[in-house]
Design an enzyme around this catalytic site. Structure first.
Site, mmCIF file in Angstrom:
data_model
loop_
_atom_site.group_PDB
_atom_site.id
_atom_site.type_symbol
_atom_site.label_atom_id
_atom_site.label_comp_id
_atom_site.label_asym_id
_atom_site.label_seq_id
_atom_site.Cartn_x
_atom_site.Cartn_y
_atom_site.Cartn_z
ATOM 1 N N ASP A 1 0.759 -1.079 -0.052
ATOM 2 C CA ASP A 1 0.068 0.180 -0.056
ATOM 3 C C ASP A 1 0.889 1.274 -0.008
ATOM 4 O O ASP A 1 0.408 2.313 0.557
ATOM 5 C CB ASP A 1 -0.918 0.107 0.971
ATOM 6 N N CYS B 1 -2.160 -2.602 7.464
ATOM 7 C CA CYS B 1 -2.060 -3.645 6.184
ATOM 8 C C CYS B 1 -0.597 -4.362 6.498
ATOM 9 O O CYS B 1 -0.836 -5.436 6.013
ATOM 10 C CB CYS B 1 -2.235 -2.766 4.860
ATOM 11 N N LYS C 1 -7.063 -4.938 -3.258
ATOM 12 C CA LYS C 1 -7.848 -5.518 -1.998
ATOM 13 C C LYS C 1 -8.700 -4.586 -1.435
ATOM 14 O O LYS C 1 -8.311 -3.138 -1.681
ATOM 15 C CB LYS C 1 -7.006 -5.919 -0.939
HETATM 16 C C1 VGL Z 1 -4.681 0.982 5.752
HETATM 17 C C2 VGL Z 1 -6.288 1.732 7.000
HETATM 18 C C3 VGL Z 1 -7.154 1.601 5.916
HETATM 19 C C4 VGL Z 1 -3.115 0.639 5.158
HETATM 20 C C5 VGL Z 1 -5.729 0.718 4.578
HETATM 21 O O1 VGL Z 1 -2.715 0.279 4.356
HETATM 22 O O2 VGL Z 1 -2.535 0.290 6.400
HETATM 23 N N1 VGL Z 1 -5.140 1.118 6.718
HETATM 24 N N2 VGL Z 1 -6.884 1.246 4.726
#
Ligand code: VGL
Ligand code: ZN
Length: 220
Positions: free
Chosen positions: A23, A165, A121
């Site tokens: 991410d 994540c 995802k």
């Molecule tokens: C994430 C919160 C919401 C992450 C993704 O990538 O850690 N955190 N969506």
């Protein structure tokens, strides 16, 4: 008499190792919709590590508009509050990583020329997925099977955010019986309501190895 000095043994990478880059997207960088403090600092470290790995997988948080994880989808709720959904507790977030929006793009400064897989995802309306392996309701993303078919045994994880994540991916990599490393200095955390300490405790309990970028051997 000379004092023998020997550096701690470094980790030598091989064909059974994958780098899982989690991410690293515009919305998670400072100034983004869910900006992680100093999140941009992971990018040069990841860019330097990536060429050392024979296998590369990137994940991309990829939510439809009005996703269940957005506070704005729940009247009266504010970001960083927690609610209960059919699959369990859900932290509510500012709208982020909306499919096709500029914020959902992989960070432009990230330089991963040829990832084997970019895994999206969190694309189901009613279900979040911090983990790149298992969605919040227990459905597999298929990543464990993908890696096992390629005879991968060790997963090295970096990216954003350490306490969501990255941590959930690491714990689920262990559940799928991969040897699992989190490269701490190549990650940054959100740290809301004690989430970072809780994440490291969960990772330690699951047998995740906590390392630094300098622990990985760079071939001459
Ligand atoms: C994430 C919160 C919401 C992450 C993704 O990538 O850690 N955190 N969506
Ligand atoms: Zn998300």
């Amino acid at each position: 008499m000379a004092i023998a000095r020997r550096a701690a043994a470094k980790i030598t990478l091989g064909a059974a190792d994958v780098f899982l880059i989690v991410d690293v997207q515009t919305d998670f960088l400072p100034g983004g919709a869910l900006g992680v403090q100093r999140g941009d600092e992971v990018i040069p470290i990841i860019n330097r590590l990536a060429p050392l790995f024979p296998n590369l997988v990137q994940s991309q948080d990829w939510h439809p508009p009005r996703h269940a994880s957005f506070a704005s989808s729940h009247p009266g709720k504010m970001p960083f509050e927690t609610i209960t959904l059919p699959y369990g507790n859900q932290v509510l977030w500012p709208d982020h990583c909306v499919q096709g929006s500029p914020g959902a793009a992989l960070a432009p400064a990230l330089s991963i020329p040829s990832p084997d897989l970019v895994l999206r995802k969190g694309y189901r309306q009613a279900v979040d997925s911090y983990s790149t392996f298992i969605e919040a309701d227990g459905v597999s993303t298929g990543l464990a099977g993908f890696l096992k078919q390629r005879k991968i045994r060790r997963v090295f994880i970096a990216g954003l955010a350490t306490d969501f994540c990255v941590a959930w991916s690491a714990v689920d990599a262990r559940k799928a019986e991969f040897t699992t490393f989190v490269i701490e200095d190549a990650c940054r955390a959100i740290d809301t309501n004690g989430s970072l300490a809780a994440a490291w405790a969960a990772m330690r309990k699951a047998g995740v190895k906590r390392i630094h970028a300098r622990d990985i051997a760079v071939p001459a």
